[in-house]
Design a protein around this motif. Structure first.
Motif, PDB file in Angstrom:
ATOM      1  N   GLU A  81      59.839  13.160  89.526  1.00  0.00           N
ATOM      2  CA  GLU A  81      59.373  13.404  88.301  1.00  0.00           C
ATOM      3  C   GLU A  81      58.238  14.467  88.403  1.00  0.00           C
ATOM      4  O   GLU A  81      57.279  14.242  88.915  1.00  0.00           O
ATOM      5  CB  GLU A  81      58.811  12.233  87.445  1.00  0.00           C
ATOM      6  N   LYS A  82      58.390  15.405  87.627  1.00  0.00           N
ATOM      7  CA  LYS A  82      57.302  16.505  87.598  1.00  0.00           C
ATOM      8  C   LYS A  82      55.924  15.938  87.173  1.00  0.00           C
ATOM      9  O   LYS A  82      55.734  15.468  86.434  1.00  0.00           O
ATOM     10  CB  LYS A  82      57.540  17.743  86.788  1.00  0.00           C
ATOM     11  N   ALA A 137      52.287  21.544  94.309  1.00  0.00           N
ATOM     12  CA  ALA A 137      52.852  22.142  95.690  1.00  0.00           C
ATOM     13  C   ALA A 137      53.801  21.211  96.252  1.00  0.00           C
ATOM     14  O   ALA A 137      54.917  21.219  96.829  1.00  0.00           O
ATOM     15  CB  ALA A 137      51.840  22.678  96.347  1.00  0.00           C
ATOM     16  N   ALA A 138      53.339  19.815  95.990  1.00  0.00           N
ATOM     17  CA  ALA A 138      54.136  18.831  96.722  1.00  0.00           C
ATOM     18  C   ALA A 138      55.216  18.488  96.001  1.00  0.00           C
ATOM     19  O   ALA A 138      56.481  18.413  96.507  1.00  0.00           O
ATOM     20  CB  ALA A 138      53.142  17.345  96.595  1.00  0.00           C
ATOM     21  N   TYR A 139      55.422  18.595  94.561  1.00  0.00           N
ATOM     22  CA  TYR A 139      56.506  18.326  93.889  1.00  0.00           C
ATOM     23  C   TYR A 139      57.482  19.374  94.162  1.00  0.00           C
ATOM     24  O   TYR A 139      58.811  19.085  94.405  1.00  0.00           O
ATOM     25  CB  TYR A 139      55.989  18.347  92.414  1.00  0.00           C
ATOM     26  N   ALA A 173      48.104  22.161 103.968  1.00  0.00           N
ATOM     27  CA  ALA A 173      48.585  20.997 104.728  1.00  0.00           C
ATOM     28  C   ALA A 173      50.244  20.848 103.953  1.00  0.00           C
ATOM     29  O   ALA A 173      51.232  20.978 104.610  1.00  0.00           O
ATOM     30  CB  ALA A 173      47.889  19.807 104.816  1.00  0.00           C
ATOM     31  N   VAL A 174      49.948  20.696 102.828  1.00  0.00           N
ATOM     32  CA  VAL A 174      51.259  20.469 101.897  1.00  0.00           C
ATOM     33  C   VAL A 174      52.192  21.612 101.884  1.00  0.00           C
ATOM     34  O   VAL A 174      53.674  21.459 102.266  1.00  0.00           O
ATOM     35  CB  VAL A 174      50.862  20.172 100.390  1.00  0.00           C
ATOM     36  N   LEU A 228      54.305  13.859 101.175  1.00  0.00           N
ATOM     37  CA  LEU A 228      54.490  14.594  99.762  1.00  0.00           C
ATOM     38  C   LEU A 228      54.386  13.912  98.590  1.00  0.00           C
ATOM     39  O   LEU A 228      53.863  14.130  97.486  1.00  0.00           O
ATOM     40  CB  LEU A 228      55.457  15.645  99.970  1.00  0.00           C
ATOM     41  N   ASN A 229      55.205  12.713  98.506  1.00  0.00           N
ATOM     42  CA  ASN A 229      55.024  11.965  97.183  1.00  0.00           C
ATOM     43  C   ASN A 229      53.816  11.312  97.027  1.00  0.00           C
ATOM     44  O   ASN A 229      53.426  11.386  95.865  1.00  0.00           O
ATOM     45  CB  ASN A 229      56.272  10.655  97.560  1.00  0.00           C
ATOM     46  N   ASN A 230      53.009  10.926  98.152  1.00  0.00           N
ATOM     47  CA  ASN A 230      51.767  10.544  97.673  1.00  0.00           C
ATOM     48  C   ASN A 230      50.744  11.585  97.304  1.00  0.00           C
ATOM     49  O   ASN A 230      50.011  11.416  96.340  1.00  0.00           O
ATOM     50  CB  ASN A 230      51.106   9.960  99.294  1.00  0.00           C
ATOM     51  N   ARG A 231      50.899  12.964  97.864  1.00  0.00           N
ATOM     52  CA  ARG A 231      50.008  13.785  97.088  1.00  0.00           C
ATOM     53  C   ARG A 231      50.350  14.220  95.888  1.00  0.00           C
ATOM     54  O   ARG A 231      49.427  14.529  95.000  1.00  0.00           O
ATOM     55  CB  ARG A 231      50.129  15.148  98.072  1.00  0.00           C
TER      56      ARG A 231
END
Length: 142
Positions: free
Chosen positions: A75-76, A62-64, A31-32, A47-50
């Motif tokens: 931030e990584k 992947a979200a990062y 999904a991401v 994506l921030n939440n994941r």
């Protein structure tokens, strides 16, 4: 510079549900990855939440990467230093006690998967190819 879709995908609600599905890190990663093509406020929030809250580092990463590609200042994520699920030994002990005394690690893994798929999935995603070796070590110490 890569261009992204600015509208939400038609199946956004289904992808959002999939991105938050606790029993499958593979579904969340899928999904991401799909949502990474859509630079929309709701996708960025998801994506921030994941990135911040997923139990599996691959999903966080992947979200990062998607957020960075969108130009977001994030931030990584760093790999978990401790267990990805809090208090796993209590869960493992409950599973072990529900099995006959002479059970195998394979039977233990199967029962864990049936009783607590979320826990099984999180550790399997976190440990990758080393999962069964790691699980056997934990099981032997119980």
């Amino acid at each position: 510079m890569k261009s992204f879709e600015k509208e939400l995908p038609e199946n956004y609600d289904a992808l959002k549900k999939k991105a938050n599905y606790t029993s499958s890190w593979r579904d969340r990663l899928d999904a991401v990855t799909t949502l990474s093509a859509y630079q929309h406020e709701k996708v960025i929030d998801l994506l921030n939440n994941r990135m911040k809250n997923d139990t599996v580092f691959k999903v966080q990463t992947a979200a990062y990467k998607a957020l960075v590609a969108f130009g977001e200042n994030v931030e990584k994520p760093t790999p978990a230093r401790f267990d990805v699920i809090k208090g796993p030994n209590k869960i493992f002990l409950r599973v072990k006690k529900s099995l006959p005394k002479d059970h195998t690690v394979e039977e233990f893994a199967d029962k864990l998967k049936r009783m607590r798929l979320d826990v099984y999935d999180a550790f399997e995603g976190d440990k990758g190819d080393q999962f069964m070796t790691w699980l056997e070590e934990r099981w032997a110490k119980l």
